[in-house]
Scaffold this motif. Structure first.
Motif, PDB file in Angstrom:
ATOM      1  N   LYS A  18      55.364  39.066 -26.947  1.00  0.00           N
ATOM      2  CA  LYS A  18      56.150  40.298 -27.103  1.00  0.00           C
ATOM      3  C   LYS A  18      57.140  40.155 -28.251  1.00  0.00           C
ATOM      4  O   LYS A  18      57.328  41.093 -29.051  1.00  0.00           O
ATOM      5  N   PHE A  19      57.764  38.990 -28.344  1.00  0.00           N
ATOM      6  CA  PHE A  19      58.731  38.771 -29.420  1.00  0.00           C
ATOM      7  C   PHE A  19      58.044  38.771 -30.781  1.00  0.00           C
ATOM      8  O   PHE A  19      58.554  39.346 -31.753  1.00  0.00           O
ATOM      9  N   VAL A  20      56.879  38.156 -30.853  1.00  0.00           N
ATOM     10  CA  VAL A  20      56.153  38.088 -32.123  1.00  0.00           C
ATOM     11  C   VAL A  20      55.723  39.476 -32.587  1.00  0.00           C
ATOM     12  O   VAL A  20      55.814  39.816 -33.774  1.00  0.00           O
ATOM     13  N   THR A  21      55.244  40.293 -31.651  1.00  0.00           N
ATOM     14  CA  THR A  21      54.714  41.610 -32.018  1.00  0.00           C
ATOM     15  C   THR A  21      55.808  42.663 -32.211  1.00  0.00           C
ATOM     16  O   THR A  21      55.684  43.534 -33.070  1.00  0.00           O
ATOM     17  N   ASP A  22      56.884  42.584 -31.410  1.00  0.00           N
ATOM     18  CA  ASP A  22      57.926  43.621 -31.457  1.00  0.00           C
ATOM     19  C   ASP A  22      59.236  43.159 -32.083  1.00  0.00           C
ATOM     20  O   ASP A  22      60.091  43.977 -32.399  1.00  0.00           O
ATOM     21  N   GLY A  23      59.419  41.844 -32.193  1.00  0.00           N
ATOM     22  CA  GLY A  23      60.625  41.321 -32.821  1.00  0.00           C
ATOM     23  C   GLY A  23      61.815  41.177 -31.905  1.00  0.00           C
ATOM     24  O   GLY A  23      62.871  40.705 -32.326  1.00  0.00           O
ATOM     25  N   SER A  24      61.716  41.565 -30.649  1.00  0.00           N
ATOM     26  CA  SER A  24      62.826  41.441 -29.703  1.00  0.00           C
ATOM     27  C   SER A  24      62.294  41.410 -28.278  1.00  0.00           C
ATOM     28  O   SER A  24      61.185  41.876 -28.003  1.00  0.00           O
ATOM     29  N   VAL A  25      63.113  40.854 -27.371  1.00  0.00           N
ATOM     30  CA  VAL A  25      62.755  40.778 -25.952  1.00  0.00           C
ATOM     31  C   VAL A  25      63.994  41.050 -25.125  1.00  0.00           C
ATOM     32  O   VAL A  25      65.062  40.487 -25.381  1.00  0.00           O
ATOM     33  N   ASP A  26      63.856  41.924 -24.138  1.00  0.00           N
ATOM     34  CA  ASP A  26      64.952  42.213 -23.215  1.00  0.00           C
ATOM     35  C   ASP A  26      65.092  41.053 -22.230  1.00  0.00           C
ATOM     36  O   ASP A  26      64.106  40.617 -21.629  1.00  0.00           O
ATOM     37  N   VAL A  27      66.328  40.551 -22.043  1.00  0.00           N
ATOM     38  CA  VAL A  27      66.555  39.396 -21.172  1.00  0.00           C
ATOM     39  C   VAL A  27      66.160  39.705 -19.731  1.00  0.00           C
ATOM     40  O   VAL A  27      65.530  38.881 -19.051  1.00  0.00           O
ATOM     41  N   LYS A  28      66.508  40.892 -19.254  1.00  0.00           N
ATOM     42  CA  LYS A  28      66.146  41.263 -17.887  1.00  0.00           C
ATOM     43  C   LYS A  28      64.637  41.379 -17.723  1.00  0.00           C
ATOM     44  O   LYS A  28      64.091  41.034 -16.666  1.00  0.00           O
ATOM     45  N   HIS A  29      63.975  41.857 -18.751  1.00  0.00           N
ATOM     46  CA  HIS A  29      62.524  41.927 -18.696  1.00  0.00           C
ATOM     47  C   HIS A  29      61.926  40.517 -18.637  1.00  0.00           C
ATOM     48  O   HIS A  29      60.952  40.272 -17.907  1.00  0.00           O
ATOM     49  N   GLY A  30      62.513  39.595 -19.380  1.00  0.00           N
ATOM     50  CA  GLY A  30      62.055  38.214 -19.344  1.00  0.00           C
ATOM     51  C   GLY A  30      62.239  37.584 -17.971  1.00  0.00           C
ATOM     52  O   GLY A  30      61.360  36.872 -17.474  1.00  0.00           O
ATOM     53  N   LEU A  31      63.384  37.867 -17.343  1.00  0.00           N
ATOM     54  CA  LEU A  31      63.642  37.361 -15.997  1.00  0.00           C
ATOM     55  C   LEU A  31      62.656  37.952 -14.998  1.00  0.00           C
ATOM     56  O   LEU A  31      62.145  37.260 -14.107  1.00  0.00           O
ATOM     57  N   LEU A  32      62.373  39.235 -15.134  1.00  0.00           N
ATOM     58  CA  LEU A  32      61.400  39.888 -14.260  1.00  0.00           C
ATOM     59  C   LEU A  32      60.025  39.257 -14.408  1.00  0.00           C
ATOM     60  O   LEU A  32      59.338  38.974 -13.410  1.00  0.00           O
ATOM     61  N   LEU A  33      59.605  39.017 -15.639  1.00  0.00           N
ATOM     62  CA  LEU A  33      58.301  38.407 -15.881  1.00  0.00           C
ATOM     63  C   LEU A  33      58.218  37.007 -15.267  1.00  0.00           C
ATOM     64  O   LEU A  33      57.216  36.655 -14.633  1.00  0.00           O
ATOM     65  N   CYS A  34      59.267  36.230 -15.456  1.00  0.00           N
ATOM     66  CA  CYS A  34      59.276  34.861 -14.961  1.00  0.00           C
ATOM     67  C   CYS A  34      59.216  34.826 -13.433  1.00  0.00           C
ATOM     68  O   CYS A  34      58.389  34.112 -12.847  1.00  0.00           O
ATOM     69  N   THR A  35      60.075  35.610 -12.782  1.00  0.00           N
ATOM     70  CA  THR A  35      60.139  35.590 -11.319  1.00  0.00           C
ATOM     71  C   THR A  35      58.863  36.127 -10.691  1.00  0.00           C
ATOM     72  O   THR A  35      58.304  35.525  -9.771  1.00  0.00           O
ATOM     73  N   SER A  36      58.405  37.273 -11.170  1.00  0.00           N
ATOM     74  CA  SER A  36      57.197  37.876 -10.592  1.00  0.00           C
ATOM     75  C   SER A  36      55.973  36.989 -10.829  1.00  0.00           C
ATOM     76  O   SER A  36      55.099  36.869  -9.961  1.00  0.00           O
ATOM     77  N   SER A  37      55.920  36.320 -11.983  1.00  0.00           N
ATOM     78  CA  SER A  37      54.793  35.445 -12.283  1.00  0.00           C
ATOM     79  C   SER A  37      54.782  34.224 -11.367  1.00  0.00           C
ATOM     80  O   SER A  37      53.730  33.838 -10.831  1.00  0.00           O
ATOM     81  N   LEU A  38      55.942  33.606 -11.160  1.00  0.00           N
ATOM     82  CA  LEU A  38      56.027  32.430 -10.301  1.00  0.00           C
ATOM     83  C   LEU A  38      55.660  32.749  -8.859  1.00  0.00           C
ATOM     84  O   LEU A  38      54.856  32.042  -8.233  1.00  0.00           O
ATOM     85  N   ILE A  39      56.234  33.816  -8.312  1.00  0.00           N
ATOM     86  CA  ILE A  39      55.978  34.166  -6.907  1.00  0.00           C
ATOM     87  C   ILE A  39      54.524  34.576  -6.718  1.00  0.00           C
ATOM     88  O   ILE A  39      53.862  34.169  -5.755  1.00  0.00           O
ATOM     89  N   THR A  40      54.011  35.386  -7.650  1.00  0.00           N
ATOM     90  CA  THR A  40      52.618  35.821  -7.553  1.00  0.00           C
ATOM     91  C   THR A  40      51.664  34.637  -7.609  1.00  0.00           C
ATOM     92  O   THR A  40      50.734  34.533  -6.799  1.00  0.00           O
TER      93      THR A  40
END
Length: 447
Positions: free
Chosen positions: A156-178
């Motif tokens: 996401k950072f490579v393609t868009d140049g920025s990443v939302d911190v809360k979005h990153g936290l959501l991705l990390c948590t949901s990925s680990l639990i799933t």
């Protein structure tokens, strides 16, 4: 010559069997001559086309229906606010769905080989093997889930140049639990399938991996959508809860690592299984990047992607599991039987595995026609089901499966030849290539 029957007589506590990898080594690396290898081959019964077809058709269809359900679910959840606002989740989808190939199908193939070699006939050994492999898949799931979230954030950072911190936290948590929950559920299912197959004299190579595929996509995608949506609704007002959940999951990792390391059957796997799993995750994430961009333009691709990817990976995994079991029974690790060598010519022209490859390939068109009819009947897919569309869809499936069967016959033999157990190394790559080629070909077809 030591026969398969004699190989079953090792006990769990024997010094000669310190781990799963070395069990297979002890049982397949005996000092035998070429004549003895030939004798081994002659003692292995060759299944008829009808036997293969009768055992695999029902699991194949069930697996396909599972991928159809996963596709229908993705077709719905792609419009949820969390998927719209946090589109990076689409990058996670192939990587997490690919866990069934990286972990569960690998687990199924590994346990199928152990079962076919008779090493689960000893009750004490059986439960040690099961416990060690379940804890191993949990460790692998947590590591791969975390790395998959980092890959999604990085892309996401490579393609868009920025990443939302809360979005990153959501991705990390949901990925680990799933990853953790899906791996636990599917691991238990795989163990039950292997035990029942052994009890009723069914070849687990024909049924275990399709069943892993049938439940894998639907369970994983359901968990991902539900968990991501729950976190999305709470991350703004209850961010502490998300952080605590992430911390608890991460703290489980060292405990599971110790349990796995102390198990004699998984100690070697814990050290040596990471390269194919992580490589496959990266390949699947590239497919997820394609899916993320394709869904934005062609909403209909969401329902077909899990079906095409799942069916292709399923067929490749069955073929890989069958060849691996054959090699464990007839050869020793590092020695490639000359007449079945996985060269580019022989893997499609001759050999004892041609029959199963043709049976599996013959299932592609009727299977996909059934799945396509179900999707069109339910009105999903945002597509006009014309003759041209159906022909292109089937062409994509045929090309993908032909490529996967071709590379399966080559890759399994090559891993065996260099001393790597195909049960642990081949299937992750095959399902990952299935994700990448399936998503890429579908995108081209929609264009």
């Amino acid at each position: 010559m030591e026969t398969i029957r004699n190989r079953q007589r090792y006990n769990v506590g024997d010094e000669n069997i310190p781990s799963y990898d070395r069990m297979i080594t002890i049982n397949t690396n005996a000092q035998v001559s070429i004549e003895e290898d030939t004798a081994f081959t002659s003692n292995v019964s060759v299944e008829s086309s009808w036997t293969i077809l009768s055992e695999i058709t029902f699991p194949f269809l069930i697996a396909g229906l599972g991928t159809v359900c996963a596709g229908l679910l993705l077709d719905v959840v792609q419009h949820w606010e969390v998927f719209v606002q946090v589109s990076e989740i689409f990058i996670l989808v192939p990587a997490l769905l690919g866990l069934k190939g990286n972990l569960e199908m690998t687990l199924a193939a590994r346990l199928s080989t152990v079962s076919n070699l008779g090493l689960m006939d000893n009750p004490e050994g059986k439960w040690k093997i099961i416990a060690g492999n379940i804890s191993l898949t949990q460790v692998q799931a947590l590591v791969v889930g975390f790395l998959a979230s980092l890959a999604a954030i990085g892309f996401k950072f490579v393609t868009d140049g920025s990443v939302d911190v809360k979005h990153g936290l959501l991705l990390c948590t949901s990925s680990l639990i799933t990853a953790s929950l899906a791996s636990l559920f599917l691991g238990i299912i795989m163990v039950l399938v292997i035990l029942l197959s052994r009890r009723y004299n069914i070849n687990p190579d024909n049924v275990a991996t399709p069943i892993a595929a049938s439940f894998g996509d639907l369970i994983t995608l359901s968990l991902l959508a539900g968990i991501a949506n729950t976190i999305y609704l709470r991350i703004h007002n209850q961010q502490w809860l998300v952080l605590v959940s992430t911390a608890i999951i991460i703290l489980l990792l060292p405990m599971l690592w110790v349990v796995t390391k102390k198990n004699e059957f998984t100690e070697d796997l814990l050290r040596n299984s990471w390269v194919p799993i992580i490589s496959a995750m990266i390949i699947s994430s590239l497919g997820g990047l394609i899916l993320d961009k394709a869904v934005a333009k062609y909403h209909g691709i969401a329902v077909f992607s899990p079906v095409v990817n799942g069916v292709g990976g399923n067929i490749a995994a069955v073929q890989a599991s069958r060849i691996s079991t054959f090699l464990h029974k007839t050869s020793r690790l590092g020695l490639n039987p000359e007449k079945d060598r996985g060269s580019c010519g022989n893997c499609i022209a001759e050999g004892v595995h041609l029959r199963s490859a043709l049976v599996l390939y013959a299932l592609v068109i009727p299977g996909h026609l059934i799945f396509l009819y179900i999707i069109s009947y339910l009105g999903a897919g945002h597509a006009a089901y014309t003759l041209v569309f159906c022909c292109f869809y089937l062409l994509v499936a045929l090309i993908q499966v032909a490529f996967l069967i071709f590379i399966t016959n080559w890759l399994v033999f090559k891993f065996w030849e260099v001393g790597c157990d195909p049960d642990n190394h081949a299937i992750p790559y095959l399902t990952a290539f299935g994700d990448l080629t399936g998503t890429g070909l579908l995108t081209v077809a929609f264009v």
